[in-house]
Design a protein around this motif. Sequence first.
Motif, PDB file in Angstrom:
ATOM      1  N   GLU A   5    -106.925 -43.791  30.184  1.00  0.00           N
ATOM      2  CA  GLU A   5    -105.797 -44.594  30.624  1.00  0.00           C
ATOM      3  C   GLU A   5    -104.544 -44.090  29.925  1.00  0.00           C
ATOM      4  O   GLU A   5    -104.620 -43.415  28.894  1.00  0.00           O
ATOM      5  N   SER A   6    -103.379 -44.427  30.468  1.00  0.00           N
ATOM      6  CA  SER A   6    -102.143 -43.984  29.837  1.00  0.00           C
ATOM      7  C   SER A   6    -101.127 -45.122  29.793  1.00  0.00           C
ATOM      8  O   SER A   6    -101.167 -46.044  30.611  1.00  0.00           O
ATOM      9  N   MET A   7    -100.251 -45.030  28.795  1.00  0.00           N
ATOM     10  CA  MET A   7     -99.143 -45.961  28.646  1.00  0.00           C
ATOM     11  C   MET A   7     -97.891 -45.139  28.383  1.00  0.00           C
ATOM     12  O   MET A   7     -97.964 -44.069  27.765  1.00  0.00           O
ATOM     13  N   GLU A   8     -96.757 -45.622  28.836  1.00  0.00           N
ATOM     14  CA  GLU A   8     -95.503 -44.879  28.666  1.00  0.00           C
ATOM     15  C   GLU A   8     -94.500 -45.690  27.859  1.00  0.00           C
ATOM     16  O   GLU A   8     -94.375 -46.902  28.024  1.00  0.00           O
ATOM     17  N   TYR A   9     -93.805 -44.979  26.969  1.00  0.00           N
ATOM     18  CA  TYR A   9     -92.759 -45.576  26.140  1.00  0.00           C
ATOM     19  C   TYR A   9     -91.545 -44.663  26.130  1.00  0.00           C
ATOM     20  O   TYR A   9     -91.641 -43.475  26.460  1.00  0.00           O
ATOM     21  N   ASP A  10     -90.427 -45.230  25.714  1.00  0.00           N
ATOM     22  CA  ASP A  10     -89.263 -44.374  25.492  1.00  0.00           C
ATOM     23  C   ASP A  10     -89.496 -43.479  24.281  1.00  0.00           C
ATOM     24  O   ASP A  10     -89.247 -42.269  24.326  1.00  0.00           O
ATOM     25  N   GLU A 177    -104.011 -41.984  26.553  1.00  0.00           N
ATOM     26  CA  GLU A 177    -102.815 -41.152  26.501  1.00  0.00           C
ATOM     27  C   GLU A 177    -101.592 -42.047  26.313  1.00  0.00           C
ATOM     28  O   GLU A 177    -101.429 -43.036  27.052  1.00  0.00           O
ATOM     29  N   LEU A 178    -100.785 -41.717  25.338  1.00  0.00           N
ATOM     30  CA  LEU A 178     -99.511 -42.403  25.152  1.00  0.00           C
ATOM     31  C   LEU A 178     -98.404 -41.394  25.395  1.00  0.00           C
ATOM     32  O   LEU A 178     -98.299 -40.381  24.684  1.00  0.00           O
ATOM     33  N   LEU A 179     -97.606 -41.650  26.411  1.00  0.00           N
ATOM     34  CA  LEU A 179     -96.570 -40.723  26.851  1.00  0.00           C
ATOM     35  C   LEU A 179     -95.202 -41.279  26.468  1.00  0.00           C
ATOM     36  O   LEU A 179     -94.996 -42.496  26.445  1.00  0.00           O
ATOM     37  N   ALA A 180     -94.264 -40.391  26.180  1.00  0.00           N
ATOM     38  CA  ALA A 180     -92.938 -40.844  25.762  1.00  0.00           C
ATOM     39  C   ALA A 180     -91.891 -39.783  26.072  1.00  0.00           C
ATOM     40  O   ALA A 180     -92.208 -38.596  26.208  1.00  0.00           O
ATOM     41  N   ALA A 347     -84.560 -43.016   9.924  1.00  0.00           N
ATOM     42  CA  ALA A 347     -83.348 -43.608  10.499  1.00  0.00           C
ATOM     43  C   ALA A 347     -82.502 -42.557  11.216  1.00  0.00           C
ATOM     44  O   ALA A 347     -81.970 -42.804  12.310  1.00  0.00           O
ATOM     45  N   LEU A 348     -82.386 -41.367  10.612  1.00  0.00           N
ATOM     46  CA  LEU A 348     -81.592 -40.301  11.228  1.00  0.00           C
ATOM     47  C   LEU A 348     -82.232 -39.835  12.545  1.00  0.00           C
ATOM     48  O   LEU A 348     -81.529 -39.581  13.531  1.00  0.00           O
ATOM     49  N   ALA A 349     -83.550 -39.736  12.553  1.00  0.00           N
ATOM     50  CA  ALA A 349     -84.247 -39.329  13.777  1.00  0.00           C
ATOM     51  C   ALA A 349     -84.051 -40.373  14.876  1.00  0.00           C
ATOM     52  O   ALA A 349     -83.860 -40.033  16.052  1.00  0.00           O
ATOM     53  N   ALA A 350     -84.103 -41.643  14.487  1.00  0.00           N
ATOM     54  CA  ALA A 350     -83.914 -42.723  15.458  1.00  0.00           C
ATOM     55  C   ALA A 350     -82.534 -42.653  16.097  1.00  0.00           C
ATOM     56  O   ALA A 350     -82.378 -42.850  17.309  1.00  0.00           O
ATOM     57  N   GLU A 351     -81.518 -42.373  15.287  1.00  0.00           N
ATOM     58  CA  GLU A 351     -80.152 -42.307  15.812  1.00  0.00           C
ATOM     59  C   GLU A 351     -79.997 -41.163  16.802  1.00  0.00           C
ATOM     60  O   GLU A 351     -79.341 -41.299  17.846  1.00  0.00           O
ATOM     61  N   ALA A 352     -80.632 -40.036  16.505  1.00  0.00           N
ATOM     62  CA  ALA A 352     -80.570 -38.899  17.430  1.00  0.00           C
ATOM     63  C   ALA A 352     -81.330 -39.213  18.719  1.00  0.00           C
ATOM     64  O   ALA A 352     -80.886 -38.869  19.823  1.00  0.00           O
ATOM     65  N   ALA A 353     -82.482 -39.864  18.581  1.00  0.00           N
ATOM     66  CA  ALA A 353     -83.272 -40.209  19.768  1.00  0.00           C
ATOM     67  C   ALA A 353     -82.538 -41.228  20.635  1.00  0.00           C
ATOM     68  O   ALA A 353     -82.538 -41.115  21.876  1.00  0.00           O
ATOM     69  N   PHE A 354     -81.892 -42.207  20.005  1.00  0.00           N
ATOM     70  CA  PHE A 354     -81.178 -43.224  20.782  1.00  0.00           C
ATOM     71  C   PHE A 354     -80.009 -42.597  21.539  1.00  0.00           C
ATOM     72  O   PHE A 354     -79.764 -42.933  22.703  1.00  0.00           O
ATOM     73  N   GLU A 355     -79.306 -41.685  20.903  1.00  0.00           N
ATOM     74  CA  GLU A 355     -78.207 -40.987  21.581  1.00  0.00           C
ATOM     75  C   GLU A 355     -78.721 -40.253  22.816  1.00  0.00           C
ATOM     76  O   GLU A 355     -78.083 -40.262  23.873  1.00  0.00           O
ATOM     77  N   ALA A 356     -79.895 -39.635  22.692  1.00  0.00           N
ATOM     78  CA  ALA A 356     -80.477 -38.909  23.820  1.00  0.00           C
ATOM     79  C   ALA A 356     -80.891 -39.872  24.933  1.00  0.00           C
ATOM     80  O   ALA A 356     -80.714 -39.584  26.126  1.00  0.00           O
ATOM     81  N   LEU A 357     -81.451 -41.020  24.565  1.00  0.00           N
ATOM     82  CA  LEU A 357     -81.845 -42.008  25.564  1.00  0.00           C
ATOM     83  C   LEU A 357     -80.622 -42.548  26.316  1.00  0.00           C
ATOM     84  O   LEU A 357     -80.675 -42.774  27.525  1.00  0.00           O
ATOM     85  N   ALA A 359     -78.055 -40.948  27.011  1.00  0.00           N
ATOM     86  CA  ALA A 359     -77.641 -39.904  27.963  1.00  0.00           C
ATOM     87  C   ALA A 359     -78.720 -39.614  29.011  1.00  0.00           C
ATOM     88  O   ALA A 359     -78.605 -38.641  29.767  1.00  0.00           O
ATOM     89  N   ASP A 360     -79.796 -40.442  28.998  1.00  0.00           N
ATOM     90  CA  ASP A 360     -80.895 -40.310  29.951  1.00  0.00           C
ATOM     91  C   ASP A 360     -81.588 -38.951  29.851  1.00  0.00           C
ATOM     92  O   ASP A 360     -82.012 -38.370  30.857  1.00  0.00           O
ATOM     93  N   ARG A 361     -81.716 -38.458  28.633  1.00  0.00           N
ATOM     94  CA  ARG A 361     -82.429 -37.191  28.410  1.00  0.00           C
ATOM     95  C   ARG A 361     -83.904 -37.474  28.109  1.00  0.00           C
ATOM     96  O   ARG A 361     -84.287 -38.582  27.781  1.00  0.00           O
ATOM     97  N   ARG A 362     -84.707 -36.424  28.172  1.00  0.00           N
ATOM     98  CA  ARG A 362     -86.120 -36.536  27.790  1.00  0.00           C
ATOM     99  C   ARG A 362     -86.682 -35.148  27.497  1.00  0.00           C
ATOM    100  O   ARG A 362     -86.249 -34.146  28.088  1.00  0.00           O
ATOM    101  N   HIS A 363     -87.598 -35.078  26.536  1.00  0.00           N
ATOM    102  CA  HIS A 363     -88.408 -33.882  26.253  1.00  0.00           C
ATOM    103  C   HIS A 363     -87.597 -32.666  25.813  1.00  0.00           C
ATOM    104  O   HIS A 363     -88.128 -31.546  25.809  1.00  0.00           O
ATOM    105  N   ASP A 364     -86.310 -32.855  25.484  1.00  0.00           N
ATOM    106  CA  ASP A 364     -85.544 -31.711  24.976  1.00  0.00           C
ATOM    107  C   ASP A 364     -85.527 -31.774  23.452  1.00  0.00           C
ATOM    108  O   ASP A 364     -86.208 -32.598  22.835  1.00  0.00           O
TER     109      ASP A 364
END
Length: 548
Positions: A5-10, A177-180, A347-357, A359-364
């Motif tokens: 089974e799979s689940m998806e998250y940001d 599977e956990l996808l993000a 915290a720094l990683a979270a801030e970078a990830a939130f900025e990407a979200l 901008a509707d980015r993913r997997h970059d």
Amino acid sequence: MSERESMEYDVLVVGGGPAGLATAIRLKQLAAEHQREVSVCILEKGAEIGAHILSGAVMDPRALTELIPDWKEKGAPLDTAVTADKFLFLTQKKARSTPGWLLPQCFQNHGNYIVRLGDLTRWMGTQAEELGVDIFPGFAASEILYTESGAVKGVATGDMGVARDGSHTDHYQPGMELLARYTIFAEGSRGQLGRQLIERYKLDAGRDPQSYAIGIKELWEVDPSQSQPGLVMHTAGWPLDTDTYGGSFLYHLSNNLVAVGLVVGLDYANPWLSPFEEFQRYKTHPAIRPTFEGGKRIAYGARSLTAGGLLSLPKLCFPGGVMVGCEAGVLNASRIKGSHSAIKTGALAAEAAFEALQADRRHDELLGYPAAFEKSWLYAELNKSRNFKQWFKKGRTIATVMTGVEQWLLKGKMPWTLHHSKPDYANLQPAAECARIDYPKPDGKLTFDRLSSVFISNTNHDENEPIHLTLKDASIPVSVNLAKYGGPETRYCPAGVYEFVKTETGEDRLQINAQNCVHCKTCDIKDPTQNIVWVAPQGGEGPVYSGM
């Protein structure tokens, strides 16, 4: 075969330690500030949040204060402020104290707290859940999932209920599977998946080889007359020889509790050395023994530390994800601290990830994360101590003098940078060329054996499951490790996992007692042929540390 089974998250976070929890908390804070829904999940291989957490620990609260400014009002378990620093140089019978005015800033702990990091981690887990983070303890991430273009798209958890012969038991459950959009790897030191990422994306290209240590720790309830809440004591010297990196810590908590441990660099040369036995010997020193007389040992554990510092730091990001905390290796060995740096990188990683979200980015690649790290106070702190571990590769005397010069005289503003080129395992010398070390038998009161120690670590594994300490070549332990190095795995393991036994025909065979494993990862790091590979057992297994 059952489909997973799979689940998806940001955002998916692998590992529920301080770094992973800080990532999740900061993401949810930013989502609330911007009135945006962001789904965040944490996978934790331990039976509960904090179960696999072990550290000294003296904590600099700076990063926690940035993350949760009102942590005190919210009941964070930072209860014992440091009241005194003491640093001793030990010989076998004597102890010489360093005057306070001579202690470099990196050894001064004013404003810091003595903590039980497992308790703090559990508290952080509660804060994350209150913000809406999904936390799944008891699930070990065992496989990285990739997009067709080669970016990380998530992880899969291991199958449950698999017997040692590979068959499925009545309790079999396939992994999930956990996808993000982005996956944050926060497995801690020598993470199983982190190793794979470093190799796949060549994240260590141009960096010094990573350097590790093993930390062995006990928690004692001491006689009230010996309790000095707030006292932080470190030692260097005996029982380790002058060419072996390491030192001890002894921290007085409240309620007559004392945390004591020994850190030994895994670049040591003599295969007869046993970090566990050296720690037991350390407690017998005339300056140390009185603290524990009349006391009771209540907990034990061991864990590797990623201690190479800034010069061994791999590239922090790759398509679809990043590494944070000890997974990356941001512990400051000179300060003997890593929880503040773990929280900061999360915290720094979270801030970078939130900025990407946003901008509707993913997997970059979240390039904003390493860019922010290089501008942070943490980078400046690690840069000041960049040569610390490198000096110790030249011996304790030179290291002590030069650490004093760099940290006390130059205040960390040195114009030179040292490098090393040898991984830890490559430093081990043939047994015939090294002095054998004979350790005294434990007395069961102050000093102990491995098995009684593992017992109080609350370690548990299903004895019928596949052995999670895997060998690339089953013949090497006898043909190389035993023949050339005297079987060092029987000594560097602090849990009695490895032993050589005789077969019915009189031949030697390596027996792996995987049920004893405390997940320290030392074997994965120190095995001289890199033949042992640690992989996660079924989720929820391993030690259950009580506030270690």
